[in-house]
Design a protein around this motif. Structure first.
Motif, mmCIF file in Angstrom:
data_model
loop_
_atom_site.group_PDB
_atom_site.id
_atom_site.type_symbol
_atom_site.label_atom_id
_atom_site.label_comp_id
_atom_site.label_asym_id
_atom_site.label_seq_id
_atom_site.Cartn_x
_atom_site.Cartn_y
_atom_site.Cartn_z
ATOM 1 N N GLN A 206 0.840 -1.214 0.000
ATOM 2 C CA GLN A 206 0.000 0.000 0.000
ATOM 3 C C GLN A 206 0.867 1.253 0.000
ATOM 4 O OE1 GLN A 206 -3.354 0.363 2.575
ATOM 5 N NE2 GLN A 206 -3.797 -1.816 2.491
ATOM 6 N N VAL A 207 1.946 1.240 0.800
ATOM 7 C CA VAL A 207 2.844 2.397 0.843
ATOM 8 C C VAL A 207 3.476 2.599 -0.529
ATOM 9 C CG1 VAL A 207 4.985 3.314 1.845
ATOM 10 C CG2 VAL A 207 3.277 2.246 3.328
ATOM 11 N N ARG A 208 3.875 1.477 -1.169
ATOM 12 C CA ARG A 208 4.476 1.572 -2.508
ATOM 13 C C ARG A 208 3.497 2.182 -3.500
ATOM 14 N NH1 ARG A 208 7.265 -3.399 -5.066
ATOM 15 N NH2 ARG A 208 7.422 -1.869 -6.708
ATOM 16 N N LYS A 209 2.239 1.819 -3.332
ATOM 17 C CA LYS A 209 1.227 2.325 -4.265
ATOM 18 C C LYS A 209 0.914 3.803 -4.037
ATOM 19 C CE LYS A 209 -0.907 -2.080 -5.390
ATOM 20 N NZ LYS A 209 -2.011 -3.006 -5.106
ATOM 21 N N LEU A 210 1.411 4.339 -2.912
ATOM 22 C CA LEU A 210 1.239 5.785 -2.677
ATOM 23 C C LEU A 210 2.314 6.595 -3.389
ATOM 24 C CD1 LEU A 210 0.359 5.863 1.131
ATOM 25 C CD2 LEU A 210 -1.134 6.495 -0.748
ATOM 26 N N GLY A 211 3.305 5.887 -3.964
ATOM 27 C CA GLY A 211 4.414 6.549 -4.672
ATOM 28 C C GLY A 211 3.993 7.636 -5.656
ATOM 29 N N PRO A 212 2.977 7.379 -6.506
ATOM 30 C CA PRO A 212 2.578 8.407 -7.471
ATOM 31 C C PRO A 212 2.182 9.736 -6.834
ATOM 32 C CG PRO A 212 1.593 6.303 -8.038
ATOM 33 C CD PRO A 212 2.261 6.106 -6.715
ATOM 34 N N VAL A 213 1.817 9.712 -5.559
ATOM 35 C CA VAL A 213 1.484 10.974 -4.876
ATOM 36 C C VAL A 213 2.697 11.465 -4.071
ATOM 37 C CG1 VAL A 213 -0.011 12.077 -3.178
ATOM 38 C CG2 VAL A 213 -0.946 10.369 -4.729
ATOM 39 N N ILE A 214 3.299 10.539 -3.329
ATOM 40 C CA ILE A 214 4.374 10.945 -2.413
ATOM 41 C C ILE A 214 5.600 11.479 -3.166
ATOM 42 C CG2 ILE A 214 6.011 10.087 -0.681
ATOM 43 C CD1 ILE A 214 3.768 8.177 0.243
ATOM 44 N N VAL A 215 5.994 10.795 -4.266
ATOM 45 C CA VAL A 215 7.218 11.212 -4.972
ATOM 46 C C VAL A 215 7.093 12.634 -5.535
ATOM 47 C CG1 VAL A 215 8.786 10.684 -6.894
ATOM 48 C CG2 VAL A 215 7.972 8.852 -5.420
ATOM 49 N N PRO A 216 6.047 12.935 -6.339
ATOM 50 C CA PRO A 216 5.974 14.314 -6.870
ATOM 51 C C PRO A 216 5.859 15.379 -5.769
ATOM 52 C CG PRO A 216 4.439 12.894 -8.042
ATOM 53 C CD PRO A 216 4.946 12.106 -6.876
ATOM 54 N N VAL A 217 5.095 15.074 -4.724
ATOM 55 C CA VAL A 217 4.920 16.074 -3.657
ATOM 56 C C VAL A 217 6.272 16.344 -2.980
ATOM 57 C CG1 VAL A 217 3.899 16.456 -1.373
ATOM 58 C CG2 VAL A 217 2.478 15.632 -3.232
ATOM 59 N N THR A 218 7.046 15.270 -2.741
ATOM 60 C CA THR A 218 8.348 15.437 -2.095
ATOM 61 C C THR A 218 9.311 16.200 -3.007
ATOM 62 O OG1 THR A 218 7.949 13.308 -1.059
ATOM 63 C CG2 THR A 218 10.176 14.161 -0.893
ATOM 64 N N ILE A 219 9.351 15.792 -4.276
ATOM 65 C CA ILE A 219 10.267 16.455 -5.227
ATOM 66 C C ILE A 219 9.915 17.942 -5.320
ATOM 67 C CG2 ILE A 219 10.954 16.595 -7.667
ATOM 68 C CD1 ILE A 219 12.044 14.066 -6.456
#
Lengths: 290, 540
Positions: A206-219
């Motif tokens: 589930q955490v991995r599937k949050l990548g599409p949101v977490i990665v751009p927001v962090t970058i």
């Protein structure tokens, strides 16, 4: 908008009638004093203070409904879970007095579900509910009542260094920006068929599937922070002691509030040292169900 | 008699970032006079921002690397000055005011630099009011900064710098996020500052807009060097008009000497068969508000049909983005209906609509996340549950169309901004969306890059309609066959560019400013019958 400040100046608000420094100091005293008790009789005065503050805050129900229901719902859920499982409370009580027991008529892999309702579990759930609700109510009211533009001078005023105090100001300033960026990313990914509410699988998956949101927001936050640091450097931040244009002045009532908070905290500590305030169940109930 | 000391002298400046190969700038030498506006133009990555960082002291203090040459401010070398000393002589306004504004309230924001210099409170208030009055924004003094419009934020950022009373002002693309009228207001303020004796270095892609305030000189940079430094008239003689957006009369004069441009075929995949006449998207009395108290869209009625290339124009905060978010179902109307391909968006998920209508957001960094371009492109079709083999085919085709086949294994975030934009378009192409919606497609790109980008998008055979939000009137003139004008949540005009943009009073009321290309097209409309780009007008 995902994040928007709920603060506004309210008519006849009890919290807002105090200097924000005085309220933060009182809040800290209240917090530590509440945390020093498990006895529901000792916790009730704190609950009364919290409810009084809530009623006199001037915050309208429709403004805080979502946050309030979420947090209080969360507290109820965990108190109920503790009540059902008995876990958590076992640290503060040794023996239990059974009121009622439910034993499942079925077994799963040779395990038979058993639900025990005991006097201790019931009173632990009540104490937990009163304790956490008191703290939650006092905490929820802060963003609705204290002016975010004064966070920096408030923390400076209670003795924190300039840089730390300004960091508080800056956090308040950029939380809505961060919220907006998060919402933009969510929208951008939803427009590509991403559905957050349909995420399934184990925790790691589930955490991995949050990548599409977490990665751009962090970058985006990292890229943005470079500009923020440049903007601060270019206007001489951190070169020495700074002036704060906002000025806060204590009134008599503010000193009274601080004194009240300190007294509550000291009394709580002393009472605790004297052995009072630990987890309590009425003896009469313990006798009935012994 | 001794000559007065120059505010700024840059002598043989060079710099190489610590973690990069090759110098970002080299052999940079120039002087700037009091009261002068020096416009600095050049493609993205030509070294403009590096030069600005060296002058304001961020290089080498915050950005480490090898620096050569010297910078003199009023005759003194600034190498050993503290940043706080430099900031009192040189003020800098960055590109994105959202990131530069640090205060929660306007008053705190403008006072920030003065507070850091530990000035007395009375002096701070005097200077804050002085800056507010100068920029005619005293009414904003007690407002929250987050809720300001783009134009207001830019002025507040400028006020925060002016309050420190610098003698030199550096502006790094200050117009990037502003509507034309706000950009003009900002430029007028810049001119007024120069007239009071301030030295101004203005980095800007929107050269034509800046030429309206008559900069004294222009610098054109390329590959880290100064390619031209001189008066405005000389610029058009030395630079390629495809690299810098020059006034259209100048382009026409130059383009006459060249062969006529090949006309691009817009939306080549659209056919005119009878069976395809139904509207792709239909708005029916759509009203919307983010909360119950305030409605931000009122009674929107329109249809988007096959072959439409629609430019949506309007001021900052007019409701343009709110309007297009309804088309993909990210927002649902409070009243009325939106139909996409005949289906009410209330009854369809965003994922279902995405297969028909693709939405490209302004900044690619809001969506790119995957380790490779291929995985990035497969994300959408996978979400839409396309079969695996089909996805591979869709990704390959999309990469080919945007010319990124060689980059399929590269991390998207390591690509240039222009390439990232193309990845974001390819991500939509891979979902086989028929309608492309773009929010500010040219933002953050230089003139040559964004014209190439728009040319290639419009010629893609897979789209049946394209809609883009823009502040650039010329984009509407060159590419659109229909213009929607949105203001205050209402559709105030809907028609061909020739009909909508000919009314200058209407443009003004919607914070748009007629450009030289628009004026030239209107002048020649009887001969051309339609709007066209300046190179084409040169041969009519």
């Amino acid at each position: 908008m995902l994040v928007a400040w709920r603060y506004r100046k309210r008519k006849n608000s009890f919290i807002q009638s105090f200097d924000p420094r005085a309220w933060i100091i009182f809040y800290a005293c209240f917090l530590f004093a509440t945390l020093s008790f498990w006895d529901v009789r000792f916790l009730l005065p704190f609950f009364v203070i919290a409810i009084f503050t809530l009623i006199t805050s001037g915050v309208k129900w429709h403004e805080m409904r979502r946050a309030f229901l979420f947090i209080v719902g969360f507290v109820f859920f965990f108190a109920f879970l503790t009540f059902l499982t008995g876990r958590g409370g076992s640290e503060v009580y040794k023996e239990e007095h059974l009121i009622w027991e439910f034993k499942g008529s079925f077994s799963i892999l040779s395990w038979t579900p058993v639900l025990k309702v005991t006097v201790e579990r019931a009173f632990f759930a009540i104490s937990q509910l009163v304790r956490v609700t008191s703290i939650a109510v006092m905490t929820i009211l802060i963003p609705y009542s204290l002016n975010p533009a004064l966070y920096g001078i408030t923390f400076k005023g209670i003795g924190l260094p300039d840089k730390f105090a300004y960091a508080m100001d800056l956090t308040m300033r950029f939380i809505p920006t961060f919220g907006r960026d998060f919402q933009l990313t969510m929208d951008a990914q939803r427009a590509r068929g991403y559905e957050l509410d349909k995420i399934s699988g184990g925790l790691i998956q589930q955490v991995r599937k949050l990548g599409p949101v977490i990665v751009p927001v962090t970058i985006h936050a990292i890229i943005g922070s470079e500009d923020i640091i440049d903007a601060m450097d270019l206007r001489a931040f951190g070169v020495g002691a700074r002036t704060w244009t906002d000025v806060l002045a204590y009134q008599f009532r503010d000193r009274l509030l601080i004194a009240f908070g300190v007294v509550i905290l000291l009394v709580s500590i002393v009472v605790g040292f004297m052995g009072y305030g630990a987890f309590w169940v009425p003896e009469v109930l313990a006798k009935i169900f012994s | 008699m001794t000559s007065p000391v120059k505010p700024l002298v840059v002598d043989n400046l060079s710099f190489r970032y610590r973690d990069r190969q090759g110098a970002a700038i080299h052999n940079i030498s120039f002087e700037a006079k009091p009261g002068e506006i020096l416009l600095i133009a050049g493609a993205s990555g030509c070294g403009k921002t590096t030069m600005i960082r060296a002058i304001n002291g961020l290089i080498p203090r915050s950005y480490k690397g090898e620096m050569g040459g010297q910078i003199l401010v009023f005759g003194e070398e600034v190498k050993n000055w503290k940043l706080s000393q430099i900031s009192q002589k040189i003020g800098t306004v960055l590109q994105d005011p959202e990131r530069q504004i640090l205060g929660t309230k306007v008053l705190n924001e403008i006072a920030f630099g003065l507070e850091n210099l530990a000035m007395p409170r009375d002096e701070i208030f005097t200077r804050v009011d002085e800056a507010l009055n100068f920029l005619k924004i005293s009414h904003l003094r007690d407002r929250e900064t987050f809720n300001l419009s783009g134009g207001e934020k830019q002025k507040v950022a400028l006020a925060g710098v002016l309050a420190m009373r610098p003698s030199i002002l550096l502006l790094d693309e200050p117009l990037a996020s502003l509507d034309p009228a706000s950009a003009q207001d900002t430029l007028d303020a810049v001119r007024a500052l120069a007239n009071q004796g301030m030295t101004i270095l203005l980095v800007e892609h929107r050269v034509e807009d800046v030429l309206r305030i008559h900069p004294e000189r222009v610098m054109f940079m390329s590959e880290g060097e100064i390619r031209y430094l001189g008066d405005v008239q000389g610029l058009s003689k030395v630079v390629n008009y495809r690299e810098v957006k020059l006034p259209e009369e100048q382009i026409v004069t130059r383009a006459k000497r060249e062969p006529a441009p090949v006309q691009i075929k817009i939306l080549p995949g659209v056919t005119n068969s009878q069976s395809e006449k139904a509207a792709l998207v239909k708005f029916q009395d759509v009203a919307f508000g983010y909360d119950a108290e305030r409605e931000v869209l009122h009674g929107i009625n329109l249809e988007i049909n096959r072959g439409d290339v629609i430019a949506v124009l309007g001021p900052n905060g007019a409701g343009k983005t709110t309007f297009v978010k309804h088309a993909i179902g990210l927002l649902k109307p409070k009243s009325g209906n939106v139909f996409v391909n005949g289906r009410d968006t209330r009854e369809a998920s965003v994922a279902e609509i995405a297969g028909m209508l693709g939405y490209v957001f302004q900044s690619p960094s809001h969506m790119l996340f995957a380790p490779t371009v291929r995985e990035e492109l497969a994300f959408g079709p996978t979400n839409l549950r396309h079969p695996k083999e089909q996805i591979e085919q869709e990704v390959k085709e999309a990469l080919k169309i945007v010319n990124l086949s060689d980059n399929e294994n590269d991390p998207p975030l390591a690509l240039s901004f222009g390439q990232q934009k193309r990845v974001s378009i390819a991500a939509i192409l891979a979902m086989r969306s028929k309608i492309l919606v773009m929010d500010e497609p040219t933002a953050g790109q230089d003139y040559q890059n964004y014209m190439n980008f728009m040319d290639s998008i419009l010629q893609m055979p897979v789209f049946e309609a394209i809609l883009f939000i823009t502040h650039d009137v010329d984009l509407a003139v060159i590419y659109a066959n229909r213009v929607l004008m949105v203001n205050d949540g209402r559709l105030v005009a809907d028609g061909t560019p020739q009909d909508v943009l000919r009314d200058f009073d209407r443009l003004k009321a919607n914070r748009l400013v007629p450009t030289s290309l628009l004026a030239l097209n209107l002048k020649r409309l009887s001969a051309t019958g339609r709007f066209m780009r300046a190179e084409a007008l040169a041969h009519v």
